[in-house]
Design an enzyme around this catalytic site. Structure first.
Site, PDB file in Angstrom:
ATOM      1  CD  GLU A 149      31.955  39.570  53.511  1.00  0.00           C
ATOM      2  OE1 GLU A 149      33.448  39.758  53.503  1.00  0.00           O
ATOM      3  OE2 GLU A 149      31.220  39.473  54.840  1.00  0.00           O
TER       4      GLU A 149
ATOM      5  CB  CYS B 198      42.067  34.007  67.875  1.00  0.00           C
ATOM      6  SG  CYS B 198      43.263  32.805  67.683  1.00  0.00           S
TER       7      CYS B 198
ATOM      8  CB  CYS C 113      45.026  32.988  75.250  1.00  0.00           C
ATOM      9  SG  CYS C 113      45.632  32.662  73.611  1.00  0.00           S
TER      10      CYS C 113
ATOM     11  CB  CYS D  18      40.226  33.218  73.949  1.00  0.00           C
ATOM     12  SG  CYS D  18      39.481  32.133  72.566  1.00  0.00           S
TER      13      CYS D  18
ATOM     14  CB  CYS E 223      42.932  26.735  72.107  1.00  0.00           C
ATOM     15  SG  CYS E 223      44.187  27.303  70.988  1.00  0.00           S
TER      16      CYS E 223
END
Ligand code: SF4
Length: 344
Positions: free
Chosen positions: A45, A244, A251, A254, A260
Site C-alpha cells: 500500500e 472506470c 463503459c 464495464c 450506472c
C-alpha cells in the site's frame, strides 16, 4: 439512493456482477488473496501511493525478499533502503516506511497492529492505508475510501462525478452504506471458484498489468474466501483503477453499465472532479532530485562531488536547491568536504 429499501434492492445485483468481474479480471498481484503477511500488505500500500500497482510488483517482490518483516527493515542501513526504493518515486516514503517498521518492531514486537487507531498513529500511515490494511490484510469490515473508490461509487450510485479534495460526508456515508455485511457471505459454488455466471459483459481491464484474471484455481478459491466487505473494497477499487478511469471510462466493457446512474444520465461533467492536471515531470525539481539519487545509488557508497552532478541540471541554483531539499528530507548526507552520499 432514496431509502434503504431501494438501496438494498439496487445493491445486490451490483455486488453479484462486481464480484463475478473481480473473480475474472482481478490482477493477480502477489500481495493479494492471503499470500503475504499484514506487513507485506502495508508495504504494497505504501509503495502504491502515487505509483501504479503494476509498476510496484517487481520492487515489492525484491523488497520483501530482503526485508520480509518490520524488524528486518527497521535494522537496514538507510542507503540500502533508498537504493531498493529505486524509481518508485517520492523516496521520502521509503524513509517513512522504515520509521514505521522501527515502531512496529519496537513497540509491537514486530506484529502489525490489528487496530485502526494504532495503525493510523504509525509514521506515514493515513486513513486510507490504515483502512486498507484493516480490510485487505485482516478482513475487518471497514469502508476503504480512496480516489478510485470514490469515483466509482459516486458515478454508479449518485450519478455524478466525485469532486476533488477530501472525501465529503456524503461520500463516506455512501461507502459505508453499500459495504456488504460479512455475515452475508453466500456459499461458493462446488469448485469454490465463485458463483454461477451472472451474465457480465466480457471485458478485461484497461491498465497494462501483465497478468489479468485469476487463472490459478487456488488463488480463485482464496479470492472467494475473503470476507465480502474486503472483496467489495478491492473490487470497487480495481474497477476504478482499470475500467472506470477518470477521463475515459470504458463503459462498453464495464460490468456495472446496466446499473450506472452516471452512464444513464449521459455522464454529466465527465472528469470535472479531476481538478489537478497531471503534473509535468520533465524539467521539475522532482526530476532533478530523482536524477541525483540515482547517481548516488550508482556510486555504490562512494562519495560523489557536486561537480560530478553538474551534468544533471544546467541550472546551478536548482541543483543546489534540490541537493539541499534531499539533505533536509534525510535522503542524502553532505560530507565535510561537500561530497554527497546516501545516508548510512
Ligand atoms: S458504466 Fe462507465 S461510468 Fe459507470 S461505473 Fe462503469 S465505467 Fe464507470
Amino acid at each position: 439512493m432514496e431509502n434503504a429499501e431501494t438501496a438494498s434492492a439496487e445493491i445486490e445485483p451490483i455486488r453479484l456482477r462486481l464480484f463475478d468481474w473481480w473473480s475474472r479480471y482481478a490482477r493477480d498481484l502477489p500481495w493479494r488473496f492471503g499470500r503475504t503477511t499484514p506487513w507485506g500488505v502495508l508495504v504494497s500500500e505504501v509503495m502504491s501511493q502515487q505509483t501504479q500497482m503494476s509498476r510496484v510488483v517487481p520492487y515489492w517482490v525484491a523488497w520483501m525478499k530482503v526485508w520480509p518483516d518490520a524488524a528486518s527493515l527497521a535494522a537496514a542501513p538507510k542507503a540500502e533502503v533508498i537504493t531498493a526504493w529505486g524509481r518508485l518515486g517520492y523516496p521520502r516514503r521509503a524513509l517513512r516506511l522504515q520509521e514505521c517498521a522501527q515502531q512496529v518492531a519496537g513497540q509491537y514486537a514486530d506484529r502489525l497492529p490489528r487496530d485502526y487507531d494504532q495503525l493510523v498513529a504509525l509514521p506515514g500511515i493515513g486513513d486510507y492505508t490504515a483502512s486498507a490494511v484493516m480490510s485487505f490484510a485482516y478482513g475487518e469490515r471497514i469502508a476503504v475510501i480512496d480516489t478510485n473508490i470514490r469515483r466509482v461509487l459516486s458515478r454508479v450510485f449518485l450519478g455524478r462525478e466525485s469532486t476533488g479534495g477530501a472525501a465529503s460526508r456524503e461520500e463516506r456515508q455512501l461507502a459505508w452504506q453499500v459495504l456488504p455485511e460479512d455475515g452475508e457471505q453466500k456459499p461458493v459454488s462446488a469448485d469454490e471458484g465463485g458463483p454461477e455466471d451472472v451474465g457480465v459483459q466480457d471485458g478485461g481491464a484497461q491498465e497494462d498489468s501483465g497478468r489479468l484474471g485469476l487463472a490459478d484455481p487456488k488463488v480463485r478459491s482464496a479470492a472467494w474466501r475473503e470476507p465480502p466487505s474486503a472483496r467489495w473494497n478491492q473490487a470497487v477499487m480495481e474497477l476504478g483503477a482499470t475500467v472506470c478511469i477518470a477521463r475515459k471510462p470504458a463503459c462498453d466493457i464495464c460490468p456495472l453499465a446496466g446499473h450506472c446512474r452516471f452512464l444513464k444520465a449521459g455522464m454529466p461533467g465527465l472528469g470535472v472532479g479531476r481538478t489537478r492536471p497531471r503534473q509535468r515531470f520533465a524539467g521539475t525539481d522532482r526530476q532533478v532530485r530523482g536524477a541525483i539519487l540515482q547517481a548516488l545509488r550508482q556510486a555504490s557508497g562512494e562519495p560523489v562531488s557536486k561537480e560530478d552532478l553538474r551534468h544533471l541540471c544546467e541550472d546551478e541554483i536548482r541543483l543546489d536547491r534540490c541537493i539541499a531539499s534531499l539533505d533536509e528530507d534525510g535522503l542524502l548526507e553532505i560530507g565535510q568536504n561537500g561530497s554527497l552520499s546516501l545516508p548510512q
